[in-house]
Design a protein around this motif. Structure first.
Motif, PDB file in Angstrom:
ATOM      1  N   ALA A  22      60.598 -10.098  30.815  1.00  0.00           N
ATOM      2  CA  ALA A  22      60.543 -10.342  32.404  1.00  0.00           C
ATOM      3  C   ALA A  22      60.739  -9.479  33.083  1.00  0.00           C
ATOM      4  CB  ALA A  22      61.408 -11.838  32.880  1.00  0.00           C
ATOM      5  N   LYS A  23      61.897  -8.507  32.882  1.00  0.00           N
ATOM      6  CA  LYS A  23      62.302  -7.424  33.728  1.00  0.00           C
ATOM      7  C   LYS A  23      61.106  -6.160  33.615  1.00  0.00           C
ATOM      8  CE  LYS A  23      66.383  -5.480  34.177  1.00  0.00           C
ATOM      9  NZ  LYS A  23      67.771  -4.977  33.765  1.00  0.00           N
ATOM     10  N   ALA A  24      60.359  -6.247  32.311  1.00  0.00           N
ATOM     11  CA  ALA A  24      59.222  -5.202  32.175  1.00  0.00           C
ATOM     12  C   ALA A  24      58.215  -5.842  33.064  1.00  0.00           C
ATOM     13  CB  ALA A  24      58.852  -5.265  30.816  1.00  0.00           C
ATOM     14  N   ASP A  25      57.925  -7.147  33.153  1.00  0.00           N
ATOM     15  CA  ASP A  25      56.772  -7.595  34.026  1.00  0.00           C
ATOM     16  C   ASP A  25      56.904  -7.303  35.435  1.00  0.00           C
ATOM     17  OD1 ASP A  25      55.379  -8.323  31.529  1.00  0.00           O
ATOM     18  OD2 ASP A  25      55.969 -10.339  31.739  1.00  0.00           O
ATOM     19  N   SER A  26      58.243  -7.697  35.686  1.00  0.00           N
ATOM     20  CA  SER A  26      58.707  -7.598  37.363  1.00  0.00           C
ATOM     21  C   SER A  26      58.363  -6.057  37.633  1.00  0.00           C
ATOM     22  CB  SER A  26      59.923  -8.025  37.559  1.00  0.00           C
ATOM     23  OG  SER A  26      60.721  -7.205  36.855  1.00  0.00           O
ATOM     24  N   ASN A  27      58.791  -5.049  36.824  1.00  0.00           N
ATOM     25  CA  ASN A  27      58.635  -3.592  37.112  1.00  0.00           C
ATOM     26  C   ASN A  27      57.150  -3.212  37.046  1.00  0.00           C
ATOM     27  OD1 ASN A  27      61.145  -3.080  37.123  1.00  0.00           O
ATOM     28  ND2 ASN A  27      61.361  -2.392  35.169  1.00  0.00           N
ATOM     29  N   LYS A  28      56.367  -3.931  36.208  1.00  0.00           N
ATOM     30  CA  LYS A  28      54.841  -3.507  36.197  1.00  0.00           C
ATOM     31  C   LYS A  28      54.303  -4.167  37.448  1.00  0.00           C
ATOM     32  CE  LYS A  28      54.033  -3.348  31.281  1.00  0.00           C
ATOM     33  NZ  LYS A  28      53.450  -3.850  30.038  1.00  0.00           N
ATOM     34  N   SER A  29      54.479  -5.196  38.096  1.00  0.00           N
ATOM     35  CA  SER A  29      53.903  -5.864  39.047  1.00  0.00           C
ATOM     36  C   SER A  29      54.254  -5.374  40.420  1.00  0.00           C
ATOM     37  CB  SER A  29      54.100  -7.334  39.107  1.00  0.00           C
ATOM     38  OG  SER A  29      55.646  -7.558  39.392  1.00  0.00           O
ATOM     39  N   GLY A  30      55.814  -4.865  40.308  1.00  0.00           N
ATOM     40  CA  GLY A  30      55.944  -4.219  41.580  1.00  0.00           C
ATOM     41  C   GLY A  30      55.582  -2.743  41.887  1.00  0.00           C
ATOM     42  N   SER A  31      55.060  -2.285  40.762  1.00  0.00           N
ATOM     43  CA  SER A  31      54.410  -0.903  41.172  1.00  0.00           C
ATOM     44  C   SER A  31      53.099  -0.814  41.021  1.00  0.00           C
ATOM     45  CB  SER A  31      55.027   0.109  39.937  1.00  0.00           C
ATOM     46  OG  SER A  31      54.570  -0.534  38.640  1.00  0.00           O
ATOM     47  N   LYS A  32      52.288  -2.002  41.004  1.00  0.00           N
ATOM     48  CA  LYS A  32      50.725  -2.014  41.143  1.00  0.00           C
ATOM     49  C   LYS A  32      50.199  -1.446  42.557  1.00  0.00           C
ATOM     50  CE  LYS A  32      49.793  -5.561  37.641  1.00  0.00           C
ATOM     51  NZ  LYS A  32      49.260  -6.967  37.608  1.00  0.00           N
ATOM     52  N   GLY A  33      50.944  -2.059  43.570  1.00  0.00           N
ATOM     53  CA  GLY A  33      50.555  -1.554  44.885  1.00  0.00           C
ATOM     54  C   GLY A  33      50.874  -0.169  45.455  1.00  0.00           C
ATOM     55  N   LYS A  34      51.725   0.460  44.626  1.00  0.00           N
ATOM     56  CA  LYS A  34      52.397   1.535  45.012  1.00  0.00           C
ATOM     57  C   LYS A  34      51.759   2.756  44.423  1.00  0.00           C
ATOM     58  CE  LYS A  34      56.817  -0.323  45.833  1.00  0.00           C
ATOM     59  NZ  LYS A  34      58.280  -0.400  45.461  1.00  0.00           N
ATOM     60  N   LYS A  35      51.587   4.016  44.992  1.00  0.00           N
ATOM     61  CA  LYS A  35      51.141   5.381  44.402  1.00  0.00           C
ATOM     62  C   LYS A  35      52.372   6.013  43.934  1.00  0.00           C
ATOM     63  CE  LYS A  35      46.744   5.934  46.398  1.00  0.00           C
ATOM     64  NZ  LYS A  35      45.933   7.008  47.229  1.00  0.00           N
ATOM     65  N   GLU A  36      52.480   6.486  42.890  1.00  0.00           N
ATOM     66  CA  GLU A  36      53.476   7.278  42.521  1.00  0.00           C
ATOM     67  C   GLU A  36      53.278   8.873  42.885  1.00  0.00           C
ATOM     68  OE1 GLU A  36      55.212   6.865  38.357  1.00  0.00           O
ATOM     69  OE2 GLU A  36      54.526   4.681  38.414  1.00  0.00           O
ATOM     70  N   THR A  37      53.882   8.942  43.911  1.00  0.00           N
ATOM     71  CA  THR A  37      53.632  10.549  44.654  1.00  0.00           C
ATOM     72  C   THR A  37      54.882  11.177  44.584  1.00  0.00           C
ATOM     73  OG1 THR A  37      53.954   9.672  46.756  1.00  0.00           O
ATOM     74  CG2 THR A  37      51.724   9.591  45.962  1.00  0.00           C
ATOM     75  N   LYS A  38      55.603  10.855  43.637  1.00  0.00           N
ATOM     76  CA  LYS A  38      57.161  11.574  43.667  1.00  0.00           C
ATOM     77  C   LYS A  38      56.953  12.786  42.694  1.00  0.00           C
ATOM     78  CE  LYS A  38      61.915  10.459  43.007  1.00  0.00           C
ATOM     79  NZ  LYS A  38      62.788   9.358  42.519  1.00  0.00           N
ATOM     80  N   GLU A  39      56.729  14.030  43.617  1.00  0.00           N
ATOM     81  CA  GLU A  39      56.491  15.379  43.080  1.00  0.00           C
ATOM     82  C   GLU A  39      58.027  15.862  42.928  1.00  0.00           C
ATOM     83  OE1 GLU A  39      53.733  17.346  45.242  1.00  0.00           O
ATOM     84  OE2 GLU A  39      52.221  15.928  45.262  1.00  0.00           O
ATOM     85  N   LYS A  40      57.790  16.815  41.827  1.00  0.00           N
ATOM     86  CA  LYS A  40      59.366  17.629  41.960  1.00  0.00           C
ATOM     87  C   LYS A  40      59.244  18.487  42.768  1.00  0.00           C
ATOM     88  CE  LYS A  40      62.245  19.752  38.242  1.00  0.00           C
ATOM     89  NZ  LYS A  40      62.389  19.846  36.842  1.00  0.00           N
ATOM     90  N   LYS A  41      60.283  18.686  43.427  1.00  0.00           N
ATOM     91  CA  LYS A  41      60.492  19.613  44.456  1.00  0.00           C
ATOM     92  C   LYS A  41      60.843  21.218  43.992  1.00  0.00           C
ATOM     93  CE  LYS A  41      61.791  16.858  48.391  1.00  0.00           C
ATOM     94  NZ  LYS A  41      62.969  16.610  49.366  1.00  0.00           N
ATOM     95  N   GLY A  42      60.452  22.139  44.438  1.00  0.00           N
ATOM     96  CA  GLY A  42      60.979  23.297  44.140  1.00  0.00           C
ATOM     97  C   GLY A  42      62.600  23.673  44.097  1.00  0.00           C
ATOM     98  N   PHE A  43      62.993  24.897  43.497  1.00  0.00           N
ATOM     99  CA  PHE A  43      64.257  25.149  43.836  1.00  0.00           C
ATOM    100  C   PHE A  43      64.835  25.414  45.170  1.00  0.00           C
ATOM    101  CE2 PHE A  43      67.626  28.566  43.550  1.00  0.00           C
ATOM    102  CZ  PHE A  43      68.649  27.865  42.935  1.00  0.00           C
ATOM    103  N   PHE A  44      64.154  26.098  45.887  1.00  0.00           N
ATOM    104  CA  PHE A  44      64.282  26.593  47.361  1.00  0.00           C
ATOM    105  C   PHE A  44      64.200  25.531  48.047  1.00  0.00           C
ATOM    106  CE2 PHE A  44      63.393  30.657  45.221  1.00  0.00           C
ATOM    107  CZ  PHE A  44      64.688  31.377  45.436  1.00  0.00           C
ATOM    108  N   SER A  45      63.150  24.720  48.024  1.00  0.00           N
ATOM    109  CA  SER A  45      63.215  23.425  48.959  1.00  0.00           C
ATOM    110  C   SER A  45      64.410  22.630  48.617  1.00  0.00           C
ATOM    111  CB  SER A  45      61.814  22.829  48.687  1.00  0.00           C
ATOM    112  OG  SER A  45      61.641  22.261  47.441  1.00  0.00           O
ATOM    113  N   ARG A  46      64.743  22.402  47.442  1.00  0.00           N
ATOM    114  CA  ARG A  46      66.000  21.478  47.275  1.00  0.00           C
ATOM    115  C   ARG A  46      67.045  22.163  48.128  1.00  0.00           C
ATOM    116  NH1 ARG A  46      66.429  20.664  40.951  1.00  0.00           N
ATOM    117  NH2 ARG A  46      65.491  22.746  41.048  1.00  0.00           N
ATOM    118  N   ILE A  47      67.458  23.448  47.906  1.00  0.00           N
ATOM    119  CA  ILE A  47      68.568  24.032  48.467  1.00  0.00           C
ATOM    120  C   ILE A  47      68.385  24.011  50.276  1.00  0.00           C
ATOM    121  CG2 ILE A  47      69.412  26.418  49.087  1.00  0.00           C
ATOM    122  CD1 ILE A  47      68.985  27.044  46.144  1.00  0.00           C
ATOM    123  N   ALA A  48      67.256  24.092  50.580  1.00  0.00           N
ATOM    124  CA  ALA A  48      67.080  24.022  52.053  1.00  0.00           C
ATOM    125  C   ALA A  48      67.523  22.469  52.452  1.00  0.00           C
ATOM    126  CB  ALA A  48      65.511  24.280  52.610  1.00  0.00           C
TER     127      ALA A  48
END
Length: 106
Positions: A22-48
């Motif tokens: 059930a947990k796996a199903d809820s995770n799948k259904s919750g992320s259908k409408g969302k785009k995964e645009t989480k990009e890894k930030k660079g070192f200097f942008s994290r420091i800033a």
């Protein structure tokens, strides 16, 4: 008796499996409408970003006025001086006690 314990153990395993499914199903259904645009930030942008957050937090700080700082400084100095005197008196007393005890042994 052993059969009852086996059945209870199997039921517990089945319940855990159902919850996990059930947990796996809820995770799948919750992320259908969302785009995964989480990009890894660079070192200097994290420091800033860290410095920007730090600046925001410093703006939230309520700094004491001069009078409070002066009073707190006097309290600290008084406690340090009194503590030093107490430790010095204890040290002197113990030194005299040791000298007295050493004199008795002669």
């Amino acid at each position: 008796m052993a059969d009852i314990e086996k059945n209870a153990g199997q039921e517990a395993v089945e319940k855990k499996a159902k919850k996990a499914a059930a947990k796996a199903d809820s995770n799948k259904s919750g992320s259908k409408g969302k785009k995964e645009t989480k990009e890894k930030k660079g070192f200097f942008s994290r420091i800033a970003g860290w410095f920007k957050d730090l600046k925001k937090e410093f703006k939230k700080v309520v700094w004491p006025d001069r009078k409070k700082v002066f009073n707190n400084t006097l309290v600290v100095l008084a406690v340090v001086i009194i503590g030093s005197i107490v430790v010095g008196l204890i040290d002197t007393g113990l030194l005299k006690l040791m000298q007295f005890l050493m004199g008795l042994s002669n």
